[in-house]
Design a protein around this motif. Structure first.
Motif, PDB file in Angstrom:
ATOM      1  N   ALA A  93       0.782  -1.233   0.190  1.00  0.00           N
ATOM      2  CA  ALA A  93       0.041  -0.159   0.043  1.00  0.00           C
ATOM      3  C   ALA A  93       0.784   1.345  -0.070  1.00  0.00           C
ATOM      4  O   ALA A  93       0.463   2.290  -0.648  1.00  0.00           O
ATOM      5  CB  ALA A  93      -1.042   0.158   1.198  1.00  0.00           C
ATOM      6  N   MET A  94       2.160   1.062   0.820  1.00  0.00           N
ATOM      7  CA  MET A  94       2.851   2.417   0.698  1.00  0.00           C
ATOM      8  C   MET A  94       3.418   2.660  -0.464  1.00  0.00           C
ATOM      9  O   MET A  94       3.602   3.906  -0.880  1.00  0.00           O
ATOM     10  CB  MET A  94       3.823   2.029   1.939  1.00  0.00           C
ATOM     11  N   LEU A  95       4.017   1.523  -1.080  1.00  0.00           N
ATOM     12  CA  LEU A  95       4.922   1.679  -2.491  1.00  0.00           C
ATOM     13  C   LEU A  95       3.724   2.327  -3.612  1.00  0.00           C
ATOM     14  O   LEU A  95       3.794   3.374  -4.239  1.00  0.00           O
ATOM     15  CB  LEU A  95       5.085   0.570  -2.919  1.00  0.00           C
ATOM     16  N   ASP A  96       2.363   1.729  -3.309  1.00  0.00           N
ATOM     17  CA  ASP A  96       1.263   2.350  -4.295  1.00  0.00           C
ATOM     18  C   ASP A  96       1.140   3.789  -4.134  1.00  0.00           C
ATOM     19  O   ASP A  96       0.941   4.693  -5.089  1.00  0.00           O
ATOM     20  CB  ASP A  96       0.187   1.415  -4.093  1.00  0.00           C
ATOM     21  N   VAL A 114       4.802  -1.581  -8.988  1.00  0.00           N
ATOM     22  CA  VAL A 114       4.821  -1.844  -7.505  1.00  0.00           C
ATOM     23  C   VAL A 114       5.257  -3.193  -7.255  1.00  0.00           C
ATOM     24  O   VAL A 114       6.019  -3.599  -6.514  1.00  0.00           O
ATOM     25  CB  VAL A 114       3.490  -1.680  -6.740  1.00  0.00           C
ATOM     26  N   GLU A 115       4.476  -4.346  -8.065  1.00  0.00           N
ATOM     27  CA  GLU A 115       4.748  -5.780  -7.980  1.00  0.00           C
ATOM     28  C   GLU A 115       6.100  -6.112  -8.429  1.00  0.00           C
ATOM     29  O   GLU A 115       6.955  -6.739  -7.661  1.00  0.00           O
ATOM     30  CB  GLU A 115       3.670  -6.420  -8.663  1.00  0.00           C
ATOM     31  N   THR A 121      13.074  -6.368  -4.818  1.00  0.00           N
ATOM     32  CA  THR A 121      13.841  -6.273  -3.594  1.00  0.00           C
ATOM     33  C   THR A 121      13.462  -7.525  -2.372  1.00  0.00           C
ATOM     34  O   THR A 121      13.737  -7.576  -1.220  1.00  0.00           O
ATOM     35  CB  THR A 121      13.309  -4.979  -2.658  1.00  0.00           C
ATOM     36  N   ASN A 122      12.807  -8.419  -3.002  1.00  0.00           N
ATOM     37  CA  ASN A 122      12.601  -9.679  -2.283  1.00  0.00           C
ATOM     38  C   ASN A 122      11.624  -9.560  -1.258  1.00  0.00           C
ATOM     39  O   ASN A 122      11.899 -10.001  -0.037  1.00  0.00           O
ATOM     40  CB  ASN A 122      13.891 -10.462  -1.847  1.00  0.00           C
ATOM     41  N   LEU A 123      10.663  -8.719  -1.284  1.00  0.00           N
ATOM     42  CA  LEU A 123       9.610  -8.485  -0.169  1.00  0.00           C
ATOM     43  C   LEU A 123       8.338  -8.780  -0.864  1.00  0.00           C
ATOM     44  O   LEU A 123       7.283  -8.647  -0.007  1.00  0.00           O
ATOM     45  CB  LEU A 123       9.589  -6.745  -0.076  1.00  0.00           C
ATOM     46  N   ALA A 127       4.636  -8.526   1.589  1.00  0.00           N
ATOM     47  CA  ALA A 127       4.050  -7.150   1.029  1.00  0.00           C
ATOM     48  C   ALA A 127       2.923  -6.783   1.879  1.00  0.00           C
ATOM     49  O   ALA A 127       2.769  -5.420   1.876  1.00  0.00           O
ATOM     50  CB  ALA A 127       3.786  -7.245  -0.386  1.00  0.00           C
ATOM     51  N   LYS A 128       2.313  -7.789   2.279  1.00  0.00           N
ATOM     52  CA  LYS A 128       0.958  -7.355   2.873  1.00  0.00           C
ATOM     53  C   LYS A 128       1.288  -6.750   4.501  1.00  0.00           C
ATOM     54  O   LYS A 128       0.540  -6.328   5.161  1.00  0.00           O
ATOM     55  CB  LYS A 128      -0.017  -8.510   3.238  1.00  0.00           C
TER      56      LYS A 128
END
Ligand code: ADP
Length: 295
Positions: A93-96, A114-115, A121-123, A127-128
């Motif tokens: 959500a923050m990257l978005d 974003v994806e 970055t291997n996250l 991501a949630k």
């Protein structure tokens, strides 16, 4: 290419944080190494258009950075020393949210960006989760993800590995080394290993001045045949420091391993060693200190 010319900055309290700094920074990873208080953050924040200089200029591919900060910002990715996160927001959500702020308004395009960054970055698997719940290493990788939004041509990372454990640091190094050779990446750090592992070019900033600049291997060559080591007891240290140009000392098994810089073998059991980047760094900083004390 980033061209910094004669940049100076004195803070209101009289601290001269930058003293006539000039640097040419080509594409690829560039290491800016210096001890705490050297002026690294001041330089990084000035390049990132977050604060002003008193004097000098910064040019990035034809953009006059100090005159046209907005133009630079559209090409900049910045990972500051400390970045705040909204406590409950997930990484996705923050990257978005940050991608919207960077002007990526098309929903599909933004999702793709974003994806892609979460994967890179291997996250993706976490991501949630709230960024605030991340470990130091995950947080720094998230910091890189946000800095990469919008394909920046200039990326600045300020002290990114301070406080990371060796495994996390390694992972972070791999991530940085993948960012590519077609953008300018400035890595500001007081950790010699960061630069030795990653940067084909580097500079050492000390007391607001550029004290050395070049390829790490070239700087190391300049010290060839001039570094000598010896194990001594702790009690002997003060005498050695006053007699020799001690550039570093490390405690090992209750003894002290000193490195001394001298044109000739000092004798007294000193042995020649092949210098490394750490010797370059300490030699540069020690001579800066000696000059300051003599002045
Ligand atoms: P580094 O990032 O290499 O540790 P900084 O750029 O943070 O160095 O600091 C350089 C010098 O400027 C230090 O002596 C620091 O105390 C001083 N300094 C940094 N920021 C400020 C400020 N906002 N006001 C006054 N002095 C500052």
């Amino acid at each position: 290419m980033l061209e910094i010319r004669n940049l100076s900055k004195t803070y209101g309290n009289g601290v001269k944080a930058l003293d006539d700094v000039s640097l040419s920074i080509p594409k690829g990873m560039f290491g800016l190494l210096g001890p705490n208080g050297a002026g690294k953050s001041t330089l990084m924040r000035t390049i990132a258009t977050l604060q002003n200089a008193d004097k000098g200029s910064i040019d990035f591919n034809g953009i006059d950075v100090l005159k046209h900060p907005a133009k630079l910002r559209s090409q900049l990715g910045y990972l500051p020393q400390d970045f705040g996160v909204y406590p409950r927001m997930s990484a996705r959500a923050m990257l978005d949210h940050l991608a919207i702020l960077k002007g990526i308004s098309d929903n599909k395009e933004r999702k793709r960006v974003v994806e892609g960054l979460l994967e890179q970055t291997n996250l993706a698997k976490v991501a949630k989760k709230a960024v605030a719940s991340y470990s130091g290493g995950m947080r720094q990788r998230f910091g890189i993800a946000q800095a990469l939004i919008g394909d920046p041509q200039l990326i600045i990372v300020d002290e990114p590995t301070a406080g990371l454990d060796p495994e996390e640091r390694n992972r972070f190094h791999n991530l940085l080394s993948e960012i590519g050779e077609n953008v300018v990446v400035i890595l500001s750090t007081h950790i010699v290993e960061d630069v030795a592992d990653l940067c084909p070019r580097m500079a050492i900033l000390n007391q607001g001045q550029i004290a050395a600049e070049g390829a790490p291997a070239e700087l190391i060559t300049r010290l060839d045949g001039k570094v000598w080591k010896k194990r001594i007891s702790k009690a002997e240290l003060p005498a050695y420091r006053s007699r020799y140009n001690v550039i570093s000392m490390r405690l090992t098994q209750g003894e002290v391993l000193v490195h001394v810089e001298a044109d000739e073998n000092p004798g007294e059991g000193f042995e020649a060693i092949a210098p490394d980047l750490e010797d370059v760094y300490f030699s540069t900083i020690t001579s800066g200190r000696a000059e300051a004390e003599a002045a």
